[in-house]
Write a protein that holds these residues in place. Structure first.
Motif, PDB file in Angstrom:
ATOM      1  N   VAL A 109      32.378   4.492  37.261  1.00 15.95           N
ATOM      2  CA  VAL A 109      31.292   4.389  36.265  1.00 15.95           C
ATOM      3  C   VAL A 109      30.700   5.774  35.993  1.00 15.95           C
ATOM      4  N   LYS A 146      33.077  -8.991  40.995  1.00 11.84           N
ATOM      5  CA  LYS A 146      31.867  -8.236  40.588  1.00 11.84           C
ATOM      6  C   LYS A 146      32.217  -6.805  40.185  1.00 11.84           C
ATOM      7  N   TYR A 147      33.257  -6.235  40.823  1.00 19.42           N
ATOM      8  CA  TYR A 147      33.656  -4.869  40.465  1.00 19.42           C
ATOM      9  C   TYR A 147      34.487  -4.849  39.179  1.00 19.42           C
ATOM     10  N   GLU A 169      33.937  -6.852  36.703  1.00 14.01           N
ATOM     11  CA  GLU A 169      32.902  -6.962  35.650  1.00 14.01           C
ATOM     12  C   GLU A 169      32.251  -5.607  35.385  1.00 14.01           C
ATOM     13  N   GLN A 170      31.979  -4.883  36.477  1.00 14.31           N
ATOM     14  CA  GLN A 170      31.358  -3.559  36.356  1.00 14.31           C
ATOM     15  C   GLN A 170      32.279  -2.604  35.574  1.00 14.31           C
ATOM     16  N   LYS A 216      32.533  -3.652  31.888  1.00 12.63           N
ATOM     17  CA  LYS A 216      31.290  -3.343  31.168  1.00 12.63           C
ATOM     18  C   LYS A 216      31.323  -1.914  30.626  1.00 12.63           C
ATOM     19  N   TYR A 217      31.923  -1.009  31.394  1.00  5.70           N
ATOM     20  CA  TYR A 217      32.014   0.396  30.980  1.00  5.70           C
ATOM     21  C   TYR A 217      33.362   0.725  30.326  1.00  5.70           C
ATOM     22  N   LYS A 273      23.835   0.622  47.672  1.00  6.64           N
ATOM     23  CA  LYS A 273      24.718   0.723  46.500  1.00  6.64           C
ATOM     24  C   LYS A 273      25.405   2.086  46.498  1.00  6.64           C
ATOM     25  N   LEU A 294      27.107   5.323  41.534  1.00  8.16           N
ATOM     26  CA  LEU A 294      26.509   4.365  40.600  1.00  8.16           C
ATOM     27  C   LEU A 294      25.017   4.653  40.416  1.00  8.16           C
TER      28      LEU A 294
END
Length: 446
Positions: free
Chosen positions: A19, A39-40, A42-43, A46-47, A140, A144
């Motif tokens: 990201v 979840k990763y 999706e992350q 998203k980018y 986190k 990120l």
């Protein structure tokens, strides 16, 4: 044409690094030999980051200008050998992220106590109202947070694997808690290689920076004599010694840093008990004093800290027996600390993936305190070879439920059942967290 960054491994650190690289305008590709968690995915989506899972495609990786590697991937992995052979620079997520922030870095490493000290330091800084992020092995991903937040301070827990691929990174405050044999399988079974990795936390430090360390660790004190470290030294120890800046005296914890303004607090008021936690409290307290946090805030935070899951975590009492989850004890020295703090007869759960362990370190404590050992692992032969005949009872279990049931039968009122395995968890469990949670669930179902 924009520089191509390939990220290997799409867990917390890899996805975060991808990201940040994307936000900074690089051409980014992510490759993971295993499946990527939803979840990763999706992350990354998203980018609009291109990724692959369950494979490494050489032609999409070996055209990188730079590779950001997950700490879990060893240099002897085939894809890493190919990358190294081509001379492509490899950095860690922490190294990459640090290029894009001017935040002050408080960094913690050591074979044991890292997570507790990191969480405690973060707790003090947060309580004092600092704009602080938590990253590294906990919290986190640093990358990120650099991409999405704007913290002025970071508290980082750094493993030797993360430090291996850090070159220009600078710790404003470096904490080295201890060095005992661990992960020797990753360091060609050579202790000096592991020591060198740990000491990388001091590289690039200037005279404005601070190096906090345990003064009674023979490996650390010997190593300091051989090295040139520019930072100011702030050693700590259990009792007052020449030059030590944190110690105990007359039932008080005392910190003399900076010199003009000593801090003290009654030991009985510390939230964490046990000698190893005293060291963790001293290290965190010194770093807080160096950041000029007010004494009452440090006192308050050291007094109300909640502790870390899977580290000497009291689960419950069943039929007068205390059950303690110390699943984070993945090496022998960690188990030594746990046994040292036990005041009652112990039924001990050991076992898992052996990382080149030498059990002589806990032999005396086992003879003194342990009435039974339950070996929980796929291959317990090394444990039997060492401990057979040294404890009254030694038995095997193939699952957590079986282990807990056996402990229930072997323990009497007033005993402690301790899960402190000395080993990695990957033979029967997904992680030490999975192992610890299964233990707690089985205990609560007794």
């Amino acid at each position: 044409m924009s520089k191509r960054i390939v990220v290997l491994g799409a867990g917390e650190s890899g996805a975060g690094a991808a990201v940040l690289a994307k936000v900074k305008g690089f051409d980014v590709f992510v490759s993971d030999k295993s499946a990527i968690a939803d979840k990763y995915k999706e992350q990354l989506d998203k980018y609009q980051i291109v990724w692959e899972e369950s494979t490494h495609t050489d032609e999409l990786i070996l055209n990188a200008d730079e590779v950001i590697k997950s700490p879990g991937i060893p240099d002897k992995a085939p894809i890493m050998k190919a990358i190294i052979e081509k001379g492509i620079p490899v950095v860690s997520e922490i190294e990459f992220a640090a290029r894009y922030t001017d935040a002050k870095m408080v960094c913690i490493t050591g074979s044991n106590g890292k997570t507790t000290t990191t969480m405690l330091t973060y707790h003090i800084l947060k309580k004092a109202g600092l704009n602080v992020g938590l990253a590294g092995n906990v919290g986190k991903s640093l990358a990120l947070q650099v991409a999405e937040d704007n913290f002025e301070y970071y508290v980082l827990e750094l493993s030797s694997f993360q430090l291996d691929n850090m070159y220009d990174f600078r710790a404003n405050i470096a904490i080295l808690l201890n060095i005992t044999p661990d992960h020797l399988d990753r360091y060609d079974y050579c202790m000096q290689n592991y020591i060198n990795a740990k000491f990388r936390i001091t590289q690039n430090q200037t005279p404005e920076d601070a190096f906090i360390y345990w003064n009674d660790d023979p490996i650390i004190t010997e190593e300091i004599k051989k090295r040139h470290i520019d930072a100011r030294f702030f050693p700590f120890a259990e009792i007052k010694e020449v030059g030590v800046k944190g110690y105990t005296e007359n039932a008080d914890l005392v910190i003399e840093a900076p010199e003009s303004d000593a801090f003290s607090m009654e030991l009985s008021k510390l939230a964490l008990s046990g000698t190893h936690n005293l060291y963790n409290s001293l290290a965190a307290g010194i770093s807080a004093k160096l950041l000029q946090i007010r004494k009452e805030k440090i006192r308050e935070a050291l007094g109300d800290f909640q502790g870390v899951e899977h580290r000497l975590e009291k689960v419950t009492r069943v039929r007068g027996v205390e059950y303690i989850n110390d699943s984070k004890a993945t090496n022998v020295n960690s188990c030594w600390y746990a046994l040292q703090s036990m005041k009652t007869p112990v039924v001990l759960i050991l076992g898992g993936t052996d990382k080149g362990n030498d059990y002589t370190e806990i032999e005396e404590l086992v003879k003194q305190k342990v009435k039974a050992i339950v070996c929980l692992g796929v291959d317990n032969s090394k444990l039997h070879k060492f401990f057979d005949g040294k404890v009254a009872v030694i038995t095997d279990a193939g699952s957590m439920k079986e282990a807990v049931d056996k402990c229930y039968q072997l323990s009497d009122k007033g005993d402690t059942v301790l899960l402190s395995p000395c080993c990695a968890s990957f033979d029967l469990f997904q992680s030490y967290e999975d192992r610890g949670r299964q233990f707690k669930e089985c205990v609560r179902n007794l």
